[in-house]
Design a protein around this motif. Structure first.
Motif, PDB file in Angstrom:
ATOM      1  N   ARG A 246       0.834  -1.204   0.000  1.00  0.00           N
ATOM      2  CA  ARG A 246       0.000   0.000   0.000  1.00  0.00           C
ATOM      3  C   ARG A 246       0.868   1.253   0.000  1.00  0.00           C
ATOM      4  O   ARG A 246       1.997   1.254   0.510  1.00  0.00           O
ATOM      5  N   ASP A 247       0.343   2.317  -0.589  1.00  0.00           N
ATOM      6  CA  ASP A 247       1.008   3.612  -0.518  1.00  0.00           C
ATOM      7  C   ASP A 247       0.705   4.270   0.825  1.00  0.00           C
ATOM      8  O   ASP A 247      -0.293   3.941   1.486  1.00  0.00           O
ATOM      9  N   VAL A 248       1.563   5.202   1.227  1.00  0.00           N
ATOM     10  CA  VAL A 248       1.365   5.961   2.464  1.00  0.00           C
ATOM     11  C   VAL A 248       1.326   7.442   2.107  1.00  0.00           C
ATOM     12  O   VAL A 248       2.245   7.966   1.464  1.00  0.00           O
ATOM     13  N   LYS A 249       0.256   8.080   2.500  1.00  0.00           N
ATOM     14  CA  LYS A 249       0.087   9.500   2.235  1.00  0.00           C
ATOM     15  C   LYS A 249       0.021  10.242   3.561  1.00  0.00           C
ATOM     16  O   LYS A 249      -0.692   9.834   4.477  1.00  0.00           O
ATOM     17  N   LYS A 266      -6.605   6.836   7.973  1.00  0.00           N
ATOM     18  CA  LYS A 266      -7.080   5.640   7.267  1.00  0.00           C
ATOM     19  C   LYS A 266      -5.990   4.585   7.358  1.00  0.00           C
ATOM     20  O   LYS A 266      -4.838   4.860   7.028  1.00  0.00           O
ATOM     21  N   LYS A 267      -6.373   3.379   7.812  1.00  0.00           N
ATOM     22  CA  LYS A 267      -5.385   2.316   7.953  1.00  0.00           C
ATOM     23  C   LYS A 267      -4.842   1.861   6.613  1.00  0.00           C
ATOM     24  O   LYS A 267      -3.667   1.527   6.481  1.00  0.00           O
ATOM     25  N   GLY A 268      -5.728   1.828   5.605  1.00  0.00           N
ATOM     26  CA  GLY A 268      -5.298   1.300   4.299  1.00  0.00           C
ATOM     27  C   GLY A 268      -5.059  -0.199   4.362  1.00  0.00           C
ATOM     28  O   GLY A 268      -5.241  -0.843   5.400  1.00  0.00           O
ATOM     29  N   ARG A 269      -4.633  -0.760   3.261  1.00  0.00           N
ATOM     30  CA  ARG A 269      -4.313  -2.186   3.247  1.00  0.00           C
ATOM     31  C   ARG A 269      -3.450  -2.502   2.033  1.00  0.00           C
ATOM     32  O   ARG A 269      -3.470  -1.773   1.025  1.00  0.00           O
ATOM     33  N   ASP A 270      -2.686  -3.575   2.124  1.00  0.00           N
ATOM     34  CA  ASP A 270      -1.928  -4.061   0.989  1.00  0.00           C
ATOM     35  C   ASP A 270      -2.861  -4.759   0.013  1.00  0.00           C
ATOM     36  O   ASP A 270      -3.880  -5.338   0.407  1.00  0.00           O
ATOM     37  N   GLU A 299      -7.325  -4.726  -4.769  1.00  0.00           N
ATOM     38  CA  GLU A 299      -6.750  -3.404  -4.958  1.00  0.00           C
ATOM     39  C   GLU A 299      -6.156  -2.896  -3.636  1.00  0.00           C
ATOM     40  O   GLU A 299      -6.795  -3.003  -2.583  1.00  0.00           O
ATOM     41  N   PRO A 300      -4.954  -2.331  -3.656  1.00  0.00           N
ATOM     42  CA  PRO A 300      -4.388  -1.753  -2.432  1.00  0.00           C
ATOM     43  C   PRO A 300      -5.119  -0.460  -2.063  1.00  0.00           C
ATOM     44  O   PRO A 300      -5.656   0.229  -2.938  1.00  0.00           O
ATOM     45  N   ARG A 301      -5.155  -0.166  -0.776  1.00  0.00           N
ATOM     46  CA  ARG A 301      -5.754   1.077  -0.298  1.00  0.00           C
ATOM     47  C   ARG A 301      -4.699   1.899   0.425  1.00  0.00           C
ATOM     48  O   ARG A 301      -3.930   1.367   1.228  1.00  0.00           O
ATOM     49  N   THR A 302      -4.687   3.180   0.144  1.00  0.00           N
ATOM     50  CA  THR A 302      -3.648   4.057   0.676  1.00  0.00           C
ATOM     51  C   THR A 302      -3.821   4.278   2.173  1.00  0.00           C
ATOM     52  O   THR A 302      -4.942   4.502   2.659  1.00  0.00           O
TER      53      THR A 302
END
Length: 443
Positions: A246-249, A266-270, A299-302
Motif C-alpha cells: 500500500r502507498d502511504v500519504k 485511514k489504515k489502508g491495506r496491501d 486493490e491496495p488502499r492508501t
C-alpha cells in the motif's frame, strides 16, 4: 517447420544406400524350353535380348519378390506391375535402364517426415524402406538426426517401419528395452509395454545418438542400430499470489500539535496480484516457464496519516512560592505529595521524579510526558473553560484531586500524585493512557 524435398532423381549416395538394404531374394530358374507360343529365332532373323522373357528381383519399400517379365527396361517393368512412381520416389537403376535376367530393381516410395537435424526442426520427403534406411540417407545432413513422430491422441506415428527384420531399442523412463523393429513406432512402443499420453514426445534416431550402450541391455543382447526415444512431457500451471504494498500519504493539519506522533486517519491495506505461469518439463527438466495471466485480485488502499503543524504554547511560569505555611511551596523550595515526600524542580521534573518512584522510567516516562504535555503543558493552574477540567492531569472535575490533599488547586505534587494513581487504576501504565488518548483525544 521448414519444408524440404529431395531431387526427383536419386543421388549416388541414396542409390547405394537403398541397394545395400538387406532383403530376402527368391530366385526362380529362367524358362528355357520351347513351347507352341515360344519365341523362335528364324534363319536370318534377330530378336533383341532385352525383349526376351527374364526373371528379375523387385524390391518395393523392402518387400522383395521375383518377377517374370518381357519388359525391356525398368520403366516397362513398373508399368507391367502397375507401380506408379513420382518425381520424389527413388528407382534404382533408373527407369530408362535395360533389364536383364537376374537384375535387381529397387523402388523407394517417398514419404513426408518431420525430422530434427542438429536441434532444428524440418519437414522433408525421404524415399526409404524403413526408419533405419531414412536415418542413413539423412545422416549426411548433420551429426544428430532424428525422425519426429506426429501425435494423434495417444498414438505416435511415423509412416515407416523402424528396422525390418531387426531389433530396435526403446528408451523410456530411464530404462531401455529391446523389441522387434519390423513394425511402425506405435506398435513397437506397445510391444515394449510403453504407454504415452498426449504431451509426450516420441522420436526415432540411431541407438548411439540415443545413448544406448551394451551395459544397458540384458547379457548377450547386441546393441541395435535404431532406437525409439520417449520423452515424458509435463505441463503444469502454477498460481502464485504476490503482495502489492500500500502507498502511504501524509497530510498536514494545523489543528494538531507538531510534537505528537502522526495520527492514523485511514489504515489502508496491501493489495494482491495473482500470477499464473505455465511450466513445462521434459523428463523432469524445466524447458519453459511462461506467464499465462497476471491480474490484480485485491486493490491496495492508501494509508493516510495526519501530521501536526501546530506549535505548542510556551508553558506558564511557575507560581511564586507562598509566604504562609498553608500555601504550596514554589518549585525552587520544593513541593510535597500526599506521601509527605518533598520534590524540587519544575512541575515536569517533579512529575518525572514521582513517576520514577513508581518504576515508570524510559518509555513509560516518555508516554506520561507526552500525555500531560498534550493535556495541560504541565501547568498546575490551567483550567478548561468548557469542561471544568483542572490542573496538570486535567482532572474532571478538579475537586477529585482533593482525595490526595486539600492543596490540590495550588500544589503540583498533589495533582501529580492523584494523576498517577488515576492512570494506574484505569490504564495500568502511562503508555496505556497515552495510547487511549491518541485514539480518542481523551483519557
Amino acid at each position: 517447420m521448414t519444408s524440404e524435398t529431395h531431387e526427383s532423381r536419386p543421388t549416388t549416395a541414396e542409390t547405394r544406400a537403398v541397394t545395400r538394404t538387406r532383403r530376402t531374394r527368391r530366385r526362380r530358374a529362367v524358362l528355357a524350353a520351347s513351347t507352341a507360343g515360344a519365341l523362335v529365332l528364324g534363319a536370318g532373323s534377330a530378336v533383341a535380348v532385352s525383349n526376351a522373357y527374364k526373371t528379375v528381383t523387385l524390391d518395393i519399400d523392402g518387400e522383395t519378390r521375383d518377377v517374370g517379365t518381357f519388359a525391356g527396361d525398368v520403366e516397362g517393368l513398373l508399368a507391367e506391375e502397375g507401380i506408379d512412381v513420382t518425381d520424389r520416389d527413388v528407382v534404382a537403376p533408373a527407369t530408362a535402364s535395360a533389364l536383364n535376367s537376374g537384375s535387381d530393381v529397387v523402388v523407394r516410395t517417398a514419404k513426408q517426415l518431420d525430422i530434427q537435424v542438429d536441434g532444428e526442426d524440418h519437414s522433408t520427403w525421404v524415399a526409404a524402406a524403413d526408419a533405419q534406411e531414412a536415418l542413413n540417407l539423412l545422416s549426411q545432413r548433420g551429426s544428430d538426426v532424428a525422425l519426429v513422430a506426429s501425435r494423434s491422441a495417444e498414438r505416435a506415428e511415423i509412416p515407416l517401419e523402424l528396422h525390418q527384420g531387426e531389433q530396435v531399442a526403446v528408451v523410456h523412463d530411464g530404462e531401455t528395452d529391446v523389441v522387434d523393429g519390423s513394425e511402425e513406432v506405435d506398435d513397437v512402443l506397445e510391444a515394449a509395454d510403453v504407454e504415452i499420453d498426449g504431451d509426450d514426445l516420441v522420436s526415432v534416431t540411431d541407438a548411439a545418438t540415443a545413448g544406448v550402450k551394451a551395459e544397458d541391455l540384458p547379457d548377450g543382447t547386441e546393441v541395435p542400430q535404431v532406437a525409439a526415444v520417449v520423452e515424458r512431457v509435463e505441463v503444469e500451471q502454477v498460481t502464485k499470489v504476490k503482495t502489492i504494498e500500500r502507498d502511504v500519504k501524509v497530510k498536514q493539519s494545523d489543528d494538531r500539535y507538531e510534537d505528537l506522533d502522526p495520527k492514523v486517519k485511514k489504515k489502508g491495506r496491501d493489495g494482491s496480484r495473482t500470477v499464473v505461469r505455465e511450466i513445462t518439463t521434459i523428463d523432469g527438466e524445466e524447458v519453459s516457464n511462461e506467464k499465462i495471466t497476471s491480474m490484480v485480485t485485491t486493490e491496495p488502499r492508501t494509508r493516510v496519516l495526519v501530521e501536526g503543524t501546530k506549535e505548542r504554547p510556551e508553558p506558564e511560569p511557575e507560581p511564586e512560592p507562598a509566604t504562609s505555611s498553608s500555601s504550596s511551596s514554589s518549585s525552587s523550595s520544593g513541593s510535597s505529595g500526599s506521601s509527605g515526600t518533598t520534590y524540587s524542580g519544575s512541575n515536569r521534573s517533579i512529575g518525572q521524579q514521582m513517576a520514577a518512584a513508581r518504576g515508570w522510567t524510559g518509555s513509560q516516562w516518555t508516554c506520561l510526558e507526552s500525555l500531560w504535555t498534550k493535556e495541560s503543558n504541565w501547568s498546575h493552574t490551567v483550567a478548561n473553560p468548557s469542561s471544568g477540567a483542572y490542573g496538570i492531569p486535567q482532572s474532571l472535575p478538579g475537586s477529585k484531586m482533593a482525595s490526595h490533599g486539600s492543596d490540590w488547586q495550588t500544589n503540583p505534587a498533589t495533582q501529580i500524585a492523584w494523576g498517577l494513581d488515576y492512570i494506574a487504576g484505569r490504564y495500568g501504565t502511562p503508555c496505556g493512557a497515552w495510547s487511549h488518548s491518541q485514539a480518542n483525544n481523551w483519557y
